[in-house]
Design a protein around this motif. Structure first.
Motif, short mmCIF file in Angstrom:
data_model
loop_
_atom_site.label_atom_id
_atom_site.label_comp_id
_atom_site.label_asym_id
_atom_site.label_seq_id
_atom_site.Cartn_x
_atom_site.Cartn_y
_atom_site.Cartn_z
N VAL A 1 -15.04 -4.81 -1.94
CA VAL A 1 -14.64 -3.57 -2.61
C VAL A 1 -15.50 -3.39 -3.86
O VAL A 1 -15.63 -4.31 -4.66
CB VAL A 1 -13.15 -3.60 -3.03
N MET A 2 -16.08 -2.19 -4.00
CA MET A 2 -16.81 -1.84 -5.21
C MET A 2 -15.87 -1.03 -6.08
O MET A 2 -15.44 0.06 -5.70
CB MET A 2 -18.05 -1.04 -4.88
N LEU A 3 -15.52 -1.58 -7.25
CA LEU A 3 -14.63 -0.91 -8.18
C LEU A 3 -15.44 -0.17 -9.23
O LEU A 3 -16.65 -0.39 -9.37
CB LEU A 3 -13.72 -1.94 -8.85
N PRO A 4 -14.79 0.72 -9.98
CA PRO A 4 -15.51 1.41 -11.06
C PRO A 4 -16.15 0.41 -12.02
O PRO A 4 -15.73 -0.75 -12.10
CB PRO A 4 -14.41 2.21 -11.75
N GLU A 5 -17.12 0.87 -12.74
CA GLU A 5 -17.85 0.05 -13.70
C GLU A 5 -18.58 -1.11 -13.02
O GLU A 5 -18.72 -2.19 -13.57
CB GLU A 5 -16.93 -0.46 -14.81
N ASP A 6 -19.03 -0.87 -11.79
CA ASP A 6 -19.84 -1.83 -11.03
C ASP A 6 -19.20 -3.21 -10.88
O ASP A 6 -19.89 -4.22 -10.84
CB ASP A 6 -21.23 -1.96 -11.66
N LEU B 1 0.85 -1.18 0.00
CA LEU B 1 0.00 0.00 0.00
C LEU B 1 0.89 1.24 0.00
O LEU B 1 1.74 1.39 0.88
CB LEU B 1 -0.92 0.01 1.22
N VAL B 2 0.70 2.10 -1.00
CA VAL B 2 1.55 3.28 -1.15
C VAL B 2 0.70 4.50 -1.50
O VAL B 2 -0.45 4.37 -1.90
CB VAL B 2 2.61 3.08 -2.27
N THR B 3 1.30 5.68 -1.34
CA THR B 3 0.65 6.88 -1.86
C THR B 3 0.85 6.88 -3.37
O THR B 3 1.73 6.19 -3.89
CB THR B 3 1.26 8.17 -1.26
N THR B 4 0.06 7.63 -4.07
CA THR B 4 0.14 7.68 -5.52
C THR B 4 1.53 8.06 -6.01
O THR B 4 2.00 7.57 -7.03
CB THR B 4 -0.89 8.69 -6.07
N LEU B 5 2.22 8.89 -5.26
CA LEU B 5 3.56 9.34 -5.67
C LEU B 5 4.62 8.25 -5.57
O LEU B 5 5.68 8.36 -6.16
CB LEU B 5 4.01 10.53 -4.81
N GLU C 1 9.04 -4.51 -11.31
CA GLU C 1 8.09 -5.50 -11.82
C GLU C 1 7.66 -6.55 -10.80
O GLU C 1 6.58 -7.09 -10.89
CB GLU C 1 8.67 -6.19 -13.04
N ASP C 2 8.49 -6.87 -9.83
CA ASP C 2 8.16 -7.95 -8.92
C ASP C 2 7.28 -7.52 -7.75
O ASP C 2 6.92 -8.34 -6.91
CB ASP C 2 9.44 -8.62 -8.39
N THR C 3 6.89 -6.26 -7.70
CA THR C 3 6.04 -5.78 -6.60
C THR C 3 4.74 -5.23 -7.15
O THR C 3 4.74 -4.44 -8.09
CB THR C 3 6.76 -4.68 -5.80
N GLU C 4 3.63 -5.67 -6.57
CA GLU C 4 2.32 -5.12 -6.91
C GLU C 4 2.05 -3.97 -5.95
O GLU C 4 2.34 -4.08 -4.75
CB GLU C 4 1.23 -6.18 -6.74
N TYR C 5 1.51 -2.88 -6.46
CA TYR C 5 1.21 -1.72 -5.64
C TYR C 5 -0.28 -1.45 -5.63
O TYR C 5 -0.96 -1.65 -6.64
CB TYR C 5 1.92 -0.47 -6.18
N ILE C 6 -0.76 -0.97 -4.50
CA ILE C 6 -2.14 -0.50 -4.39
C ILE C 6 -2.04 0.93 -3.87
O ILE C 6 -1.47 1.17 -2.80
CB ILE C 6 -2.97 -1.36 -3.41
N SER C 7 -2.60 1.87 -4.61
CA SER C 7 -2.61 3.26 -4.17
C SER C 7 -3.65 3.43 -3.08
O SER C 7 -4.77 2.94 -3.19
CB SER C 7 -2.94 4.18 -5.34
N PRO D 1 -10.05 2.85 -4.88
CA PRO D 1 -11.12 2.22 -4.09
C PRO D 1 -10.63 1.03 -3.26
O PRO D 1 -11.00 0.87 -2.10
CB PRO D 1 -12.13 1.77 -5.15
N PHE D 2 -9.77 0.20 -3.85
CA PHE D 2 -9.23 -0.95 -3.12
C PHE D 2 -8.36 -0.48 -1.96
O PHE D 2 -8.44 -1.01 -0.85
CB PHE D 2 -8.44 -1.86 -4.07
N GLY D 3 -7.52 0.51 -2.21
CA GLY D 3 -6.63 1.04 -1.17
C GLY D 3 -7.40 1.67 -0.03
O GLY D 3 -7.05 1.49 1.15
N LYS D 4 -8.46 2.41 -0.35
CA LYS D 4 -9.28 3.03 0.69
C LYS D 4 -9.96 1.97 1.56
O LYS D 4 -10.09 2.14 2.77
CB LYS D 4 -10.33 3.95 0.07
N ALA D 5 -10.39 0.89 0.93
CA ALA D 5 -11.04 -0.19 1.68
C ALA D 5 -10.03 -0.92 2.56
O ALA D 5 -10.36 -1.40 3.65
CB ALA D 5 -11.72 -1.17 0.74
N LEU D 6 -8.79 -1.01 2.11
CA LEU D 6 -7.74 -1.74 2.82
C LEU D 6 -7.10 -0.94 3.96
O LEU D 6 -6.71 -1.50 4.99
CB LEU D 6 -6.66 -2.14 1.79
#
Length: 158
Positions: free
Chosen positions: A140-145, A103-107, A114-120, A124-129
């Motif tokens: 988690v409700m993501l865009p486009e329902d 979990l990171v800030t957008t910056l 490549e070997d690390t997945e990031y969640i801003s 929506p996922f980051g806010k829920a987490l």
């Protein structure tokens, strides 16, 4: 829309803004003046390049200004049981899918790593987490329902 930033993110943005607004702006103005001295501006590649650099710098200044104006400074919490900025989490989604992310800030999203997945934290996922604990479950409700259901936090490393 406000963005969550750490104090160091905020300071780094302010520093970039000051640099671009003073030193960089002066350098570009000097380049434009020197290039304009070569004559016909309609066929002057140096002048066009300096002008493009000028516009790019102004766009970036606008972006930084909006980020600084619309940001919320958050403090990092070192509670190891709570998801915070910089936390690496292991999540179980549904019955079987295991997913590891940071979990990171957008910056601080590094697309070249490549070997690390990031969640801003602003997604929506980051806010829920954010601020959840080991064992917590959430949807988690993501865009486009699109829904992601039954997300469970398996572990947190700060």
């Amino acid at each position: 829309m406000s963005r969550m930033l750490t104090k160091s993110d905020y300071d780094r943005l302010k520093e970039e803004y000051e640099y671009r607004n003073t030193v960089k702006r002066h350098e570009i103005a000097k380049k434009k003046m020197e290039a304009a001295a070569f004559g016909d501006r309609s066929e002057n590649a140096e002048y066009k390049a300096a002008k493009e650099e000028y516009y790019h710098n102004n766009r970036r200044l606008g972006q930084i200004s909006r980020l600084l104006k619309n940001s919320v400074i958050i403090e990092k919490n070192r509670n190891s049981n709570e998801v915070d900025i910089g936390s690496e989490v292991c999540l179980k989604i549904g019955e079987e899918e295991i997913f590891k992310a940071k979990l990171v800030t957008t910056l601080n999203i590094n697309v070249e790593e490549e070997d690390t997945e990031y969640i801003s934290v602003d997604s929506p996922f980051g806010k829920a987490l954010y601020k959840k604990h080991v064992g917590d479950m959430f949807d988690v409700m993501l865009p486009e329902d699109r829904n992601i259901k039954d997300v469970k936090i398996i572990s947190i490393e700060n």
